[in-house]
Design a protein around this motif. Structure first.
Motif, PDB file in Angstrom:
ATOM      1  N   GLY A  81       0.790  -1.225   0.000  1.00 25.41           N
ATOM      2  CA  GLY A  81       0.000   0.000   0.000  1.00 25.41           C
ATOM      3  C   GLY A  81       0.819   1.269   0.000  1.00 25.41           C
ATOM      4  N   THR A  82       2.138   1.163  -0.148  1.00 27.17           N
ATOM      5  CA  THR A  82       2.987   2.364  -0.114  1.00 27.17           C
ATOM      6  C   THR A  82       3.506   2.784  -1.484  1.00 27.17           C
ATOM      7  OG1 THR A  82       5.080   1.181   0.270  1.00 27.17           O
ATOM      8  CG2 THR A  82       3.760   1.761   2.218  1.00 27.17           C
ATOM      9  N   LEU A  83       3.313   1.956  -2.522  1.00 23.55           N
ATOM     10  CA  LEU A  83       3.822   2.318  -3.848  1.00 23.55           C
ATOM     11  C   LEU A  83       3.181   3.607  -4.347  1.00 23.55           C
ATOM     12  CD1 LEU A  83       5.493   1.724  -6.376  1.00 23.55           C
ATOM     13  CD2 LEU A  83       3.589   0.312  -7.214  1.00 23.55           C
ATOM     14  N   GLY A  84       1.858   3.710  -4.201  1.00 22.66           N
ATOM     15  CA  GLY A  84       1.169   4.916  -4.660  1.00 22.66           C
ATOM     16  C   GLY A  84       1.628   6.168  -3.942  1.00 22.66           C
ATOM     17  N   PRO A  85       1.592   6.205  -2.603  1.00 22.80           N
ATOM     18  CA  PRO A  85       2.073   7.383  -1.893  1.00 22.80           C
ATOM     19  C   PRO A  85       3.541   7.707  -2.174  1.00 22.80           C
ATOM     20  CG  PRO A  85       0.770   6.027  -0.431  1.00 22.80           C
ATOM     21  CD  PRO A  85       0.945   5.236  -1.691  1.00 22.80           C
ATOM     22  N   ALA A  86       4.384   6.668  -2.289  1.00 22.95           N
ATOM     23  CA  ALA A  86       5.803   6.900  -2.566  1.00 22.95           C
ATOM     24  C   ALA A  86       5.994   7.531  -3.938  1.00 22.95           C
ATOM     25  CB  ALA A  86       6.578   5.588  -2.486  1.00 22.95           C
ATOM     26  N   THR A  87       5.244   7.042  -4.930  1.00 26.57           N
ATOM     27  CA  THR A  87       5.324   7.610  -6.283  1.00 26.57           C
ATOM     28  C   THR A  87       4.870   9.060  -6.268  1.00 26.57           C
ATOM     29  OG1 THR A  87       4.908   5.426  -7.241  1.00 26.57           O
ATOM     30  CG2 THR A  87       4.554   7.339  -8.667  1.00 26.57           C
ATOM     31  N   MET A  88       3.790   9.338  -5.570  1.00 28.05           N
ATOM     32  CA  MET A  88       3.300  10.711  -5.455  1.00 28.05           C
ATOM     33  C   MET A  88       4.341  11.618  -4.819  1.00 28.05           C
ATOM     34  SD  MET A  88       0.135  12.159  -3.141  1.00 28.05           S
ATOM     35  CE  MET A  88       1.035  11.740  -1.631  1.00 28.05           C
ATOM     36  N   ALA A  89       4.939  11.160  -3.717  1.00 31.16           N
ATOM     37  CA  ALA A  89       5.933  11.972  -3.016  1.00 31.16           C
ATOM     38  C   ALA A  89       7.127  12.295  -3.904  1.00 31.16           C
ATOM     39  CB  ALA A  89       6.398  11.251  -1.753  1.00 31.16           C
ATOM     40  N   ALA A  90       7.482  11.342  -4.768  1.00 31.82           N
ATOM     41  CA  ALA A  90       8.678  11.509  -5.600  1.00 31.82           C
ATOM     42  C   ALA A  90       8.426  12.318  -6.862  1.00 31.82           C
ATOM     43  CB  ALA A  90       9.238  10.134  -5.976  1.00 31.82           C
ATOM     44  N   THR A  91       7.209  12.268  -7.395  1.00 37.57           N
ATOM     45  CA  THR A  91       6.994  12.826  -8.741  1.00 37.57           C
ATOM     46  C   THR A  91       5.929  13.908  -8.848  1.00 37.57           C
ATOM     47  OG1 THR A  91       5.358  11.124  -9.319  1.00 37.57           O
ATOM     48  CG2 THR A  91       7.676  10.603  -9.737  1.00 37.57           C
ATOM     49  N   ALA A  92       4.993  13.996  -7.907  1.00 42.33           N
ATOM     50  CA  ALA A  92       3.862  14.911  -8.070  1.00 42.33           C
ATOM     51  C   ALA A  92       4.217  16.337  -7.655  1.00 42.33           C
ATOM     52  CB  ALA A  92       2.665  14.425  -7.256  1.00 42.33           C
ATOM     53  N   ARG A  93       3.660  17.292  -8.370  1.00 45.42           N
ATOM     54  CA  ARG A  93       3.796  18.688  -7.967  1.00 45.42           C
ATOM     55  C   ARG A  93       2.899  18.947  -6.757  1.00 45.42           C
ATOM     56  NH1 ARG A  93       3.466  22.245 -13.562  1.00 45.42           N
ATOM     57  NH2 ARG A  93       5.432  21.527 -14.490  1.00 45.42           N
ATOM     58  N   PRO A  94       3.302  19.861  -5.890  1.00 48.74           N
ATOM     59  CA  PRO A  94       2.490  20.159  -4.697  1.00 48.74           C
ATOM     60  C   PRO A  94       1.377  21.163  -4.994  1.00 48.74           C
ATOM     61  CG  PRO A  94       4.514  21.410  -4.608  1.00 48.74           C
ATOM     62  CD  PRO A  94       4.602  20.567  -5.863  1.00 48.74           C
ATOM     63  N   ASP A  95       0.716  20.993  -6.136  1.00 46.31           N
ATOM     64  CA  ASP A  95      -0.286  21.962  -6.575  1.00 46.31           C
ATOM     65  C   ASP A  95      -1.718  21.539  -6.249  1.00 46.31           C
ATOM     66  OD1 ASP A  95      -0.541  19.869  -8.350  1.00 46.31           O
ATOM     67  OD2 ASP A  95       0.070  21.008 -10.129  1.00 46.31           O
ATOM     68  N   GLY A  96      -1.874  20.407  -5.548  1.00 45.96           N
ATOM     69  CA  GLY A  96      -3.207  19.965  -5.175  1.00 45.96           C
ATOM     70  C   GLY A  96      -3.899  19.104  -6.205  1.00 45.96           C
ATOM     71  N   TYR A  97      -3.216  18.798  -7.303  1.00 40.08           N
ATOM     72  CA  TYR A  97      -3.843  18.011  -8.365  1.00 40.08           C
ATOM     73  C   TYR A  97      -3.466  16.530  -8.317  1.00 40.08           C
ATOM     74  CZ  TYR A  97      -5.645  22.314 -10.289  1.00 40.08           C
ATOM     75  OH  TYR A  97      -6.338  23.497 -10.437  1.00 40.08           O
ATOM     76  N   THR A  98      -2.665  16.151  -7.336  1.00 38.78           N
ATOM     77  CA  THR A  98      -2.386  14.733  -7.086  1.00 38.78           C
ATOM     78  C   THR A  98      -2.381  14.505  -5.582  1.00 38.78           C
ATOM     79  OG1 THR A  98      -0.978  14.597  -9.054  1.00 38.78           O
ATOM     80  CG2 THR A  98      -0.813  12.804  -7.460  1.00 38.78           C
ATOM     81  N   VAL A  99      -3.289  13.633  -5.125  1.00 38.13           N
ATOM     82  CA  VAL A  99      -3.341  13.252  -3.716  1.00 38.13           C
ATOM     83  C   VAL A  99      -3.464  11.737  -3.643  1.00 38.13           C
ATOM     84  CG1 VAL A  99      -4.306  15.428  -2.874  1.00 38.13           C
ATOM     85  CG2 VAL A  99      -5.854  13.611  -3.663  1.00 38.13           C
ATOM     86  N   SER A 100      -3.306  11.186  -2.449  1.00 39.42           N
ATOM     87  CA  SER A 100      -3.340   9.739  -2.297  1.00 39.42           C
ATOM     88  C   SER A 100      -3.940   9.359  -0.954  1.00 39.42           C
ATOM     89  CB  SER A 100      -1.917   9.163  -2.389  1.00 39.42           C
ATOM     90  OG  SER A 100      -1.899   7.762  -2.164  1.00 39.42           O
ATOM     91  N   GLN A 101      -4.538   8.189  -0.904  1.00 42.10           N
ATOM     92  CA  GLN A 101      -4.832   7.592   0.393  1.00 42.10           C
ATOM     93  C   GLN A 101      -3.498   7.296   1.071  1.00 42.10           C
ATOM     94  OE1 GLN A 101      -5.293   3.533   0.986  1.00 42.10           O
ATOM     95  NE2 GLN A 101      -6.973   3.645   2.436  1.00 42.10           N
ATOM     96  N   LEU A 102      -3.439   7.492   2.373  1.00 41.97           N
ATOM     97  CA  LEU A 102      -2.241   7.184   3.151  1.00 41.97           C
ATOM     98  C   LEU A 102      -2.595   6.104   4.163  1.00 41.97           C
ATOM     99  CD1 LEU A 102      -0.884  10.809   3.760  1.00 41.97           C
ATOM    100  CD2 LEU A 102      -0.193   9.178   1.989  1.00 41.97           C
ATOM    101  N   PRO A 103      -2.363   4.833   3.802  1.00 38.28           N
ATOM    102  CA  PRO A 103      -2.657   3.742   4.735  1.00 38.28           C
ATOM    103  C   PRO A 103      -1.622   3.685   5.844  1.00 38.28           C
ATOM    104  CG  PRO A 103      -1.652   2.860   2.759  1.00 38.28           C
ATOM    105  CD  PRO A 103      -1.826   4.338   2.521  1.00 38.28           C
ATOM    106  N   ILE A 104      -1.905   2.896   6.874  1.00 35.84           N
ATOM    107  CA  ILE A 104      -1.025   2.836   8.031  1.00 35.84           C
ATOM    108  C   ILE A 104       0.352   2.261   7.689  1.00 35.84           C
ATOM    109  CG2 ILE A 104      -1.695   0.557   8.880  1.00 35.84           C
ATOM    110  CD1 ILE A 104      -1.795   1.844  11.714  1.00 35.84           C
TER     111      ILE A 104
END
Length: 330
Positions: A81-104
């Motif tokens: 469950g961390t691949l999605g959040p990790a990809t977002m953290a590494a590649t997404a702009r902080p403009d509010g157009y990419t967010v993710s569920q953050l599981p435990i």
């Protein structure tokens, strides 16, 4: 045009140009005023069709009506469950157009192994949303009628009982190992990407058990899977005859709280709009009804409270994993 006016215009243009030197292409104020002006990507870090996917889609559909823009769901399962959040953290702009569920697992995996992200530094925590009902199932035609039957078999046959989970470091993995330690048994975890795969594995008897959230509900209700226990504080509304771990003598409760976040440094006004939209979503009767189908309920926390909660949760999970001997050796 007079010389005086031309001179004033040149000086004015020069001021505008000078003010623009070195400024970012995307001005936070301008971006926030227009936000959102296009669809927003919401990463669901699990395969489509499971309880996470279905409930998060319901939340996004309602939140989109508040924001005036649709959400595009990106199912990016893997790495517990961390691949999605990790990809977002590494590649997404902080403009509010990419967010993710953050599981435990976002707070656990970095303790257990080296990861590309740091939960304390690489996310903007937007809103806490809900938590899961977990349970252990087996195929209906397996000989185990109760969870006690499985425990007794595992005691007599160390390592032969296998269980499917959404991966190492998830609440399902940690919970099953804590149960094993308390019962004095050994069983074997088999990792999968999510509920669709764990359902197939236990139905096909590729694993003895499945430990997962309520994506197994339709199969349990149809009589294809047998629900042996749930991990909630009290027995659930949907399965009142099924015992909790506490009923079985294990003083344990696991509900795996989760929220939504973006990459670090998100525009505060974009965070505010997203937080407000998901608060409305969690108050919506249709969203609540969808959550209830999977024995879940709204557990909203606004941005500041969720950020504080996330940091406390990381500290607690780190201490628990170290106690279990599952923390990486430094």
């Amino acid at each position: 045009m007079t010389v005086r006016r031309r001179g004033l215009m040149k000086r004015g243009l020069g001021t505008v140009v000078a003010a623009g030197v070195g400024m970012p292409l995307y001005l936070p104020a301008a971006r926030a005023q227009a936000y959102p002006s296009k669809p927003i990507t919401f990463i669901v870090p699990w395969p489509a069709g499971g309880s996470s996917d279905i409930t998060l889609r319901a939340m996004c559909e309602r939140a989109s009506k508040v924001l005036g823009q649709p959400f595009q769901i990106d199912n990016k399962g893997g790495a517990s469950g961390t691949l999605g959040p990790a990809t977002m953290a590494a590649t997404a702009r902080p403009d509010g157009y990419t967010v993710s569920q953050l599981p435990i697992s976002v707070f656990r995996l970095p303790v257990m192994q080296k990861t590309a992200f740091d939960p304390l530094k690489d996310f903007t925590y937007v809103s806490h949303l809900s938590g899961y009902t977990f349970g252990v199932t087996t195929a209906a035609d397996q000989p185990y009628k109760t969870f006690k039957d499985v425990i007794e078999y595992a005691k007599a046959n160390p390592g032969k009982v296998t269980y499917g989970t959404p991966g190492a470091g998830t609440s399902l993995h940690i919970g099953m190992e804590r149960i094993a330690a308390a019962a004095g048994i050994k069983w074997t975890m088999v990792p999968f990407k999510g509920g669709a795969e764990t359902n197939a594995a236990v139905l096909g008897k590729h694993t003895t058990l499945q430990a997962d959230s309520t994506g197994w509900k339709p199969l349990v209700d149809a009589g294809q899977l047998r629900l042996l226990c749930v991990w909630t504080e009290k027995r659930t509304k949907n399965w009142p005859d099924v015992p909790t771990l506490k009923d079985l003598g294990f003083d344990m409760v696991f509900d795996s709280p989760f929220g939504m976040g973006g990459p670090k440094g998100m525009d505060p006004l974009a965070v505010k709009k997203l937080d407000e939209a998901f608060k409305v979503a969690l108050e919506d009767k249709d969203v609540i009804a969808t959550l209830e189908k999977y024995d879940m309920s709204p557990r909203y926390m606004p941005t500041a409270a969720y950020d504080k909660f996330a940091r406390q949760l990381y500290a607690e999970e780190k201490a628990a994993l170290e106690k279990l001997g599952l923390a990486a050796k430094s």
